[in-house]
Enzyme design. Structure first.
Site, PDB file in Angstrom:
ATOM      1  N   LEU A  43      -7.826  66.934  -5.089  1.00 38.93           N
ATOM      2  CA  LEU A  43      -7.573  66.661  -6.329  1.00 38.93           C
ATOM      3  C   LEU A  43      -6.603  67.800  -6.790  1.00 38.93           C
ATOM      4  CD1 LEU A  43     -11.088  66.471  -8.381  1.00 38.93           C
ATOM      5  CD2 LEU A  43      -9.156  64.635  -8.318  1.00 38.93           C
ATOM      6  N   ASP A  44      -5.662  67.369  -7.786  1.00 36.93           N
ATOM      7  CA  ASP A  44      -4.625  68.382  -7.925  1.00 36.93           C
ATOM      8  C   ASP A  44      -5.002  69.376  -8.756  1.00 36.93           C
ATOM      9  OD1 ASP A  44      -2.614  66.789  -6.774  1.00 36.93           O
ATOM     10  OD2 ASP A  44      -2.059  65.594  -8.703  1.00 36.93           O
TER      11      ASP A  44
END
Length: 331
Positions: A56-57
């Protein structure tokens, strides 16, 4: 379970294996990277064998499953599952990272009409080729794409246009893409996509299709495979809770990969033979399957997941492919 105040170094290996093997679903906050969350969990539990099942960024929030202990052997299966997201995008801007935190590469006063947005979204439903962002974790000739992008940015400086090396396009599938809200400047989307899909690329390509540009302003993952937000432990709780409390939230082996067909071994004898690499035949199983699929869950007599198997060399037999029992090995 040992008292939560006990130093992790005093826990016996048996305690660690029985208490902390499984999946901890974390509700990630905005800011930390997925690797940061893994590091937080390692410190909180006092063990190092932890990984995640899909990046996940830093700007993204939501479901981040962590595989712990022997469950790390299942990471490849948990990573390759569908994901669901809620995304907010802003029109009129392009950036090098495709999100609002990046360096602006273009701006426009143009804004899409609702009918144009609906028509453009139709292009991104179903299966198509998607090019990941230059700033992504994709591997290009042995280097991370984002590392190459940063090198390009440093070489270009402020005086030269930057030429970013983008990863190769890959096939992706959007199973659901719904427009939840639209106010002219922003839109909110909900989607279900296959593994390897980049929401940032979707937003960037959608902005290009509309001619005005768009950036990802907010992203929340609501589901990763079998794990949903209602399974998730807030990251703040992971940081503040005792090891005993965290262990109570770990999804045990027996509940993992429920969509795969299962067979149950008859007794401890079969468990011992499985660890020694012996193939399992119909006589070793309770209720053998009439036909063997490519991958089968192997359950012990107590119903716990002890491994994954593939069809063996002998017809009707199963070969232990991934053994999850203590001291088991990948065959």
């Amino acid at each position: 379970m040992k008292d939560s105040s006990q130093n992790p170094t005093t826990l016996r290996p048996h305690d660690l294996k029985t208490s902390f093997d499984g999946v901890l679903v974390v509700d990630k906050t905005e800011g930390p990277t997925s690797h940061d969350v893994v590091a937080f969990a390692r410190r909180a539990l006092g063990i190092s064998r932890i990984g995640h099942t899909g990046t996940l960024d830093p700007m993204a929030t939501g479901v981040l499953p962590l595989v712990i202990g022997r469950a790390t052997r299942l990471a490849q299966f948990l990573t390759a599952t569908d994901k669901s997201y809620e995304a907010t995008l802003a029109f009129g801007r392009r950036t090098d990272t495709y999100d609002a935190s990046g360096t602006t590469t273009g701006e426009s006063d143009q804004r899409p009409l609702r009918a144009d947005l609906d028509a453009a979204l139709d292009r991104f439903r179903g299966t198509f080729e998607q090019t990941p962002p230059a700033y992504s974790a994709k591997n290009i000739d042995g280097e991370r794409s984002y590392e190459l992008a940063r090198k390009s940015a440093r070489r270009g400086g402020d005086s030269e246009p930057r030429v970013l090396v983008r990863p190769k396009a890959v096939p992706v599938t959007v199973k659901r893409l719904d427009l939840v809200s639209f106010d002219g400047d922003t839109a909110r989307l909900e989607m279900q996509v296959t593994a390897g899909f980049y929401v940032r690329s979707l937003v960037h390509d959608l902005g290009d299709a509309l001619g005005c540009g768009a950036v990802l302003a907010a992203l929340r993952r609501t589901r990763s495979g079998e794990f949903k937000l209602d399974h998730a432990m807030p990251l703040s709780d992971v940081l503040q809770s005792s090891r005993a409390s965290i262990a109570d939230r770990i999804v045990p082996f027996r509940e993992l990969l429920p969509d795969l067909p299962s067979v149950t071994l008859r007794s401890q004898t079969q468990l011992d033979r499985l660890k020694n690499g012996v193939e399992m035949g119909p006589a070793d199983l309770i209720a053998p399957l009439p036909a063997l699929p490519p991958i089968v869950r192997l359950l012990g007599p107590d119903g716990d997941l002890v491994g994954l198997a593939k069809p063996g060399k002998t017809a009707g037999f199963l070969h232990g492919w991934i053994v999850l029992m203590a001291d088991g090995a990948m065959a």
